[in-house]
Design an enzyme around this catalytic site. Sequence first.
Site, PDB file in Angstrom:
ATOM      1  N   ARG A 121      35.763  24.975  19.679  1.00  0.00           N
ATOM      2  CA  ARG A 121      34.605  24.250  19.175  1.00  0.00           C
ATOM      3  C   ARG A 121      33.259  25.431  19.274  1.00  0.00           C
ATOM      4  O   ARG A 121      32.699  25.190  18.220  1.00  0.00           O
ATOM      5  CB  ARG A 121      34.842  22.358  19.215  1.00  0.00           C
ATOM      6  CG  ARG A 121      33.451  22.020  18.368  1.00  0.00           C
ATOM      7  CD  ARG A 121      33.279  20.402  18.534  1.00  0.00           C
ATOM      8  NE  ARG A 121      32.454  19.911  18.021  1.00  0.00           N
ATOM      9  CZ  ARG A 121      31.196  19.832  18.136  1.00  0.00           C
ATOM     10  NH1 ARG A 121      30.329  20.074  19.913  1.00  0.00           N
ATOM     11  NH2 ARG A 121      30.058  19.167  17.826  1.00  0.00           N
ATOM     12  N   THR A 158      41.099  25.682  33.290  1.00  0.00           N
ATOM     13  CA  THR A 158      42.077  25.187  34.313  1.00  0.00           C
ATOM     14  C   THR A 158      41.434  23.960  34.985  1.00  0.00           C
ATOM     15  O   THR A 158      40.696  24.148  35.132  1.00  0.00           O
ATOM     16  CB  THR A 158      42.366  26.253  35.041  1.00  0.00           C
ATOM     17  OG1 THR A 158      43.615  26.028  35.881  1.00  0.00           O
ATOM     18  CG2 THR A 158      41.434  27.416  36.290  1.00  0.00           C
ATOM     19  N   ASP A 217      42.894  23.609  38.337  1.00  0.00           N
ATOM     20  CA  ASP A 217      42.876  23.820  38.961  1.00  0.00           C
ATOM     21  C   ASP A 217      41.518  24.249  40.107  1.00  0.00           C
ATOM     22  O   ASP A 217      41.319  24.280  41.157  1.00  0.00           O
ATOM     23  CB  ASP A 217      43.811  24.813  39.195  1.00  0.00           C
ATOM     24  CG  ASP A 217      45.281  25.178  38.759  1.00  0.00           C
ATOM     25  OD1 ASP A 217      45.985  23.809  38.841  1.00  0.00           O
ATOM     26  OD2 ASP A 217      45.966  26.215  38.118  1.00  0.00           O
ATOM     27  N   ASP A 221      43.178  33.013  35.319  1.00  0.00           N
ATOM     28  CA  ASP A 221      43.090  34.157  36.400  1.00  0.00           C
ATOM     29  C   ASP A 221      44.202  35.007  35.599  1.00  0.00           C
ATOM     30  O   ASP A 221      43.884  36.023  35.032  1.00  0.00           O
ATOM     31  CB  ASP A 221      42.935  34.133  37.462  1.00  0.00           C
ATOM     32  CG  ASP A 221      44.180  33.858  38.595  1.00  0.00           C
ATOM     33  OD1 ASP A 221      44.464  33.262  37.440  1.00  0.00           O
ATOM     34  OD2 ASP A 221      44.269  33.489  39.971  1.00  0.00           O
ATOM     35  N   ASP A 242      40.135  26.793  40.185  1.00  0.00           N
ATOM     36  CA  ASP A 242      40.658  27.762  41.267  1.00  0.00           C
ATOM     37  C   ASP A 242      40.234  29.128  41.115  1.00  0.00           C
ATOM     38  O   ASP A 242      40.659  30.735  41.778  1.00  0.00           O
ATOM     39  CB  ASP A 242      42.351  28.456  41.663  1.00  0.00           C
ATOM     40  CG  ASP A 242      42.855  28.599  40.318  1.00  0.00           C
ATOM     41  OD1 ASP A 242      41.963  28.392  38.463  1.00  0.00           O
ATOM     42  OD2 ASP A 242      43.746  28.850  40.225  1.00  0.00           O
ATOM     43  N   ARG A 300      52.606  31.693  27.534  1.00  0.00           N
ATOM     44  CA  ARG A 300      53.042  32.937  28.628  1.00  0.00           C
ATOM     45  C   ARG A 300      53.668  33.793  27.982  1.00  0.00           C
ATOM     46  O   ARG A 300      54.728  33.813  27.299  1.00  0.00           O
ATOM     47  CB  ARG A 300      53.355  31.978  29.550  1.00  0.00           C
ATOM     48  CG  ARG A 300      52.566  31.083  30.481  1.00  0.00           C
ATOM     49  CD  ARG A 300      52.661  31.205  32.117  1.00  0.00           C
ATOM     50  NE  ARG A 300      51.624  30.411  32.777  1.00  0.00           N
ATOM     51  CZ  ARG A 300      51.294  29.034  32.591  1.00  0.00           C
ATOM     52  NH1 ARG A 300      52.541  28.560  32.409  1.00  0.00           N
ATOM     53  NH2 ARG A 300      50.812  28.740  33.666  1.00  0.00           N
ATOM     54  N   ARG A 350      47.364  24.912  41.505  1.00  0.00           N
ATOM     55  CA  ARG A 350      48.270  26.397  42.564  1.00  0.00           C
ATOM     56  C   ARG A 350      48.318  26.775  43.935  1.00  0.00           C
ATOM     57  O   ARG A 350      48.839  26.042  44.343  1.00  0.00           O
ATOM     58  CB  ARG A 350      48.408  26.259  41.143  1.00  0.00           C
ATOM     59  CG  ARG A 350      48.663  26.995  40.184  1.00  0.00           C
ATOM     60  CD  ARG A 350      48.759  28.402  38.861  1.00  0.00           C
ATOM     61  NE  ARG A 350      47.369  28.732  38.861  1.00  0.00           N
ATOM     62  CZ  ARG A 350      47.066  29.560  38.255  1.00  0.00           C
ATOM     63  NH1 ARG A 350      48.827  30.395  37.419  1.00  0.00           N
ATOM     64  NH2 ARG A 350      46.534  30.057  38.038  1.00  0.00           N
ATOM     65  N   GLY A 380      47.809  28.199  31.174  1.00  0.00           N
ATOM     66  CA  GLY A 380      47.922  26.622  31.434  1.00  0.00           C
ATOM     67  C   GLY A 380      46.997  26.135  30.755  1.00  0.00           C
ATOM     68  O   GLY A 380      45.336  26.683  30.338  1.00  0.00           O
TER      69      GLY A 380
HETATM   70  P1  ADP Z   1      46.234  31.173  33.797  1.00  0.00           P
HETATM   71  O1  ADP Z   1      44.904  32.207  32.602  1.00  0.00           O
HETATM   72  O2  ADP Z   1      46.362  30.409  33.643  1.00  0.00           O
HETATM   73  O3  ADP Z   1      45.865  31.685  35.047  1.00  0.00           O
HETATM   74  P2  ADP Z   1      48.792  32.986  33.645  1.00  0.00           P
HETATM   75  O4  ADP Z   1      49.076  33.058  35.665  1.00  0.00           O
HETATM   76  O5  ADP Z   1      50.345  32.257  32.925  1.00  0.00           O
HETATM   77  O6  ADP Z   1      47.744  31.923  33.542  1.00  0.00           O
HETATM   78  O7  ADP Z   1      48.166  34.120  32.362  1.00  0.00           O
HETATM   79  C1  ADP Z   1      48.426  33.668  31.585  1.00  0.00           C
HETATM   80  C2  ADP Z   1      48.565  35.328  30.521  1.00  0.00           C
HETATM   81  O8  ADP Z   1      47.961  36.110  30.683  1.00  0.00           O
HETATM   82  C3  ADP Z   1      49.955  35.796  30.769  1.00  0.00           C
HETATM   83  O9  ADP Z   1      50.987  34.605  30.257  1.00  0.00           O
HETATM   84  C4  ADP Z   1      50.051  37.311  30.298  1.00  0.00           C
HETATM   85  O10 ADP Z   1      50.163  36.843  29.073  1.00  0.00           O
HETATM   86  C5  ADP Z   1      48.856  37.374  30.488  1.00  0.00           C
HETATM   87  N1  ADP Z   1      48.678  38.312  32.099  1.00  0.00           N
HETATM   88  C6  ADP Z   1      48.419  37.332  33.632  1.00  0.00           C
HETATM   89  N2  ADP Z   1      48.314  38.791  34.151  1.00  0.00           N
HETATM   90  C7  ADP Z   1      48.266  39.993  33.108  1.00  0.00           C
HETATM   91  C8  ADP Z   1      47.872  41.507  32.952  1.00  0.00           C
HETATM   92  N3  ADP Z   1      47.926  41.400  34.671  1.00  0.00           N
HETATM   93  N4  ADP Z   1      47.744  41.900  32.397  1.00  0.00           N
HETATM   94  C9  ADP Z   1      47.815  41.958  31.748  1.00  0.00           C
HETATM   95  N5  ADP Z   1      47.575  39.966  30.139  1.00  0.00           N
HETATM   96  C10 ADP Z   1      48.209  39.470  32.125  1.00  0.00           C
END
Ligand code: ADP
Length: 319
Positions: free
Chosen positions: A21, A125, A127, A103, A129, A72, A171, A11
């Site tokens: 930057r 993020t 959030d 995360d 979180d 994603r 979330r 996100g």
């Molecule tokens: P955020 O980073 O905001 O929590 P996501 O949970 O959608 O967002 O994760 C972003 C991207 O990170 C995912 O689309 C995927 O490419 C990668 N990712 C997430 N979980 C894993 C995992 N367990 N192993 C490898 N890559 C991951």
Amino acid sequence: MKKIGVLTSGGDAPGMNAAIRAVVRKAIYHGMEVYGVKHGYQGLIDGSIEKMELGSVGDIIQRGGTVLYSARCEEFKTEEGQQKGIDQLRKHGIEGLIVIGGDGSFRGAKKLTEKGYPCIGVPGTIDNDIPGTDYTIGFDTALNTITDAIDKIRDTATSHERTYVIEVMGRDAGDLALWSGLADGAESIIVPEMAEEFDEVIERLKRGHDRGKKHSIIIVAEGVTSAVDFSKRVKEATDLETRVTVLGHTQRGGSPSASDRVLASRLGAYAVDLILEGKAGCMVGIEKNKLVDHDIIEVLNRKHSIDLDMYRLSKELSI
Ligand code: ADP
């Protein structure tokens, strides 16, 4: 280390540009070359990689979103996807990667590190979180966006003497709801971390109404329920006129606040320091206004919590 890469993933959050930057400028300051990976891990797999110069990050500190785009990518969760990413990085001679995201993005960074490819995470993020940092990049801006929106809703809520149920993002975390609820003087704040007694919410509404309150605001974190469903329950339990506002993606956009720009600059630059020191598999953060770093897995194994003192205070102030 002479060449590093930077990407934004998951996100988007206001302030990611300020972090990009900082990474680019700090790395160039130390005599390194920096490569921007576009579209997160998807771009990494596809080889969407470009060299960045000092000028590539000019005039972006004040812009929301991310100039490197985000995405994603399910494929990156697989061994093959991760190997494709590493192959691209090696092909470009990039020796380390800074990942700005949440995360999920950190899990990806950890996987690369475990496969021998050094990565550092920067928490971006709205959030808030992620354990191991008091604040994430984007949280302050989103909070201000919500506060601004609720101030406007208050005007119309008062004019029509209505109860508003407002759904905010976050979330599974209640930070945006709790902080905006305190900042806006909400009657009730419904967060995933605390079980809310519905009867108590209704009682508080009725008490306020009986003492002549012209409006009431209930903030619901998206991780608990939808504002539509919550408002239905309120309507069933009272004869108060109720309206719903879902703030949605406005919370993700906008020019980053001064706090987020400063935080992003500090965290981005610190990530470069760590990668230069040879650290890997960790995330940077800020605790009590000091820059810190933690192992990603250790952080992701911790449970996020809200500030219980603030939660109690919100109850005390909305009697
Ligand atoms: P955020 O980073 O905001 O929590 P996501 O949970 O959608 O967002 O994760 C972003 C991207 O990170 C995912 O689309 C995927 O490419 C990668 N990712 C997430 N979980 C894993 C995992 N367990 N192993 C490898 N890559 C991951």
